[in-house]
Write an enzyme that holds these catalytic residues in place. Structure first.
Site, mmCIF file in Angstrom:
data_model
loop_
_atom_site.group_PDB
_atom_site.id
_atom_site.type_symbol
_atom_site.label_atom_id
_atom_site.label_comp_id
_atom_site.label_asym_id
_atom_site.label_seq_id
_atom_site.Cartn_x
_atom_site.Cartn_y
_atom_site.Cartn_z
ATOM 1 N N ASP A 67 -1.838 -3.598 -10.641
ATOM 2 C CA ASP A 67 -1.151 -2.464 -10.014
ATOM 3 C C ASP A 67 -1.313 -1.198 -10.854
ATOM 4 O O ASP A 67 -1.428 -0.090 -10.315
ATOM 5 C CB ASP A 67 0.336 -2.779 -9.843
ATOM 6 C CG ASP A 67 0.574 -4.112 -9.177
ATOM 7 O OD1 ASP A 67 0.726 -4.145 -7.945
ATOM 8 O OD2 ASP A 67 0.583 -5.136 -9.893
ATOM 9 N N GLU A 97 -0.955 5.452 -2.452
ATOM 10 C CA GLU A 97 -1.781 4.621 -1.564
ATOM 11 C C GLU A 97 -1.187 4.616 -0.165
ATOM 12 O O GLU A 97 0.016 4.395 0.016
ATOM 13 C CB GLU A 97 -1.870 3.192 -2.085
ATOM 14 C CG GLU A 97 -2.737 2.283 -1.222
ATOM 15 C CD GLU A 97 -2.816 0.868 -1.771
ATOM 16 O OE1 GLU A 97 -2.190 -0.033 -1.166
ATOM 17 O OE2 GLU A 97 -3.493 0.666 -2.795
ATOM 18 N N ASP A 130 0.758 3.265 -7.035
ATOM 19 C CA ASP A 130 0.417 2.099 -6.221
ATOM 20 C C ASP A 130 1.738 1.447 -5.821
ATOM 21 O O ASP A 130 2.329 0.698 -6.592
ATOM 22 C CB ASP A 130 -0.446 1.125 -7.027
ATOM 23 C CG ASP A 130 -0.864 -0.078 -6.206
ATOM 24 O OD1 ASP A 130 -1.264 0.099 -5.043
ATOM 25 O OD2 ASP A 130 -0.770 -1.215 -6.720
#
Length: 219
Positions: free
Chosen positions: A141, A68, A7
């Site tokens: 996160d 991501e 992330d």
């Protein structure tokens, strides 16, 4: 399948490793966050992110890296930092020959919770349940990184089948051609192209006409 989920972020870059296959219970091997000081120079922060991700790659040797996909935000500064950290993660994986997959936040949420509009708390709760953890990973996160890894494990088989179908379609050519090359121009009465070196018959329109004679001339 062992997947490192990333992330991306400059201040906090979530990382998590999940192992398993679609349709069976998954196992978390590790989760954490790579942090960089907000007051440090940008170059130093990117180096810190790189070193952190490299350490995770060294320790867990994942077969895939799921990152991501960066999407537009109103805060340009935030999206720039996210994109830079994302590029570092992809660079580290590519340097080792590890395949990289990009998943949008809505894809990850839909895969883990069933809704592409799920809140972070819902994602964390489902990650905890799916990986049989005692509590949701923190910060968010870290939970998002695990969700990315889970998403890729579940979506990879379908993506592979789709890619194989597309590749097979390209090899077979358009429907009805049976793999034979297409020809252009006139063809003979048998429907085949003229043999190499043969002169094509002149084209005529309408019925055959008799030779024209000059008016007033006799043979």
């Amino acid at each position: 399948m062992r997947v490192l989920g990333v992330d991306p972020g400059l201040t906090r870059c979530g990382v998590g490793v999940v192992e398993g296959v679609a349709g069976r219970p998954l196992t978390m091997l590790g989760v954490g966050v790579v942090r960089t000081p907000a007051d440090a120079e940008l170059g130093d922060r990117l180096v810190a992110v790189e070193r952190g991700i490299e350490a995770w790659l060294d320790e867990y040797s994942p077969g895939y890296v799921a990152v991501e996909r960066v999407f537009a935000q109103h805060n340009v500064r935030t999206v720039m930092g996210t994109a830079q950290a994302s590029a570092i993660a992809m660079l580290c994986a590519a340097r080792r020959g590890i395949p990289v997959a990009l998943h949008t936040p809505s894809e990850v949420k839909a895969a883990v919770t069933g809704s592409g509009r799920a809140e972070k708390a819902q994602v964390g709760a489902m990650v905890t349940r799916l990986l049989r953890l005692d509590a949701p990973p923190k910060p968010a996160d870290a939970a998002d990184a695990l969700a990315l890894a889970i998403c890729h494990i579940w979506r990879a088989p379908a993506q592979n089948r789709l890619q194989q179908a597309v590749a097979a379609h390209r090899r077979s050519g358009p429907p009805g051609t049976s793999g034979t090359p297409r020809t252009s121009g006139a063809t003979g009465t048998s429907g085949t192209a003229p043999a190499p070196g043969a002169s094509a018959a002149p084209r005529t329109s309408g019925a055959s006409r008799a030779p024209r004679t000059l008016k007033g001339r006799t043979a």
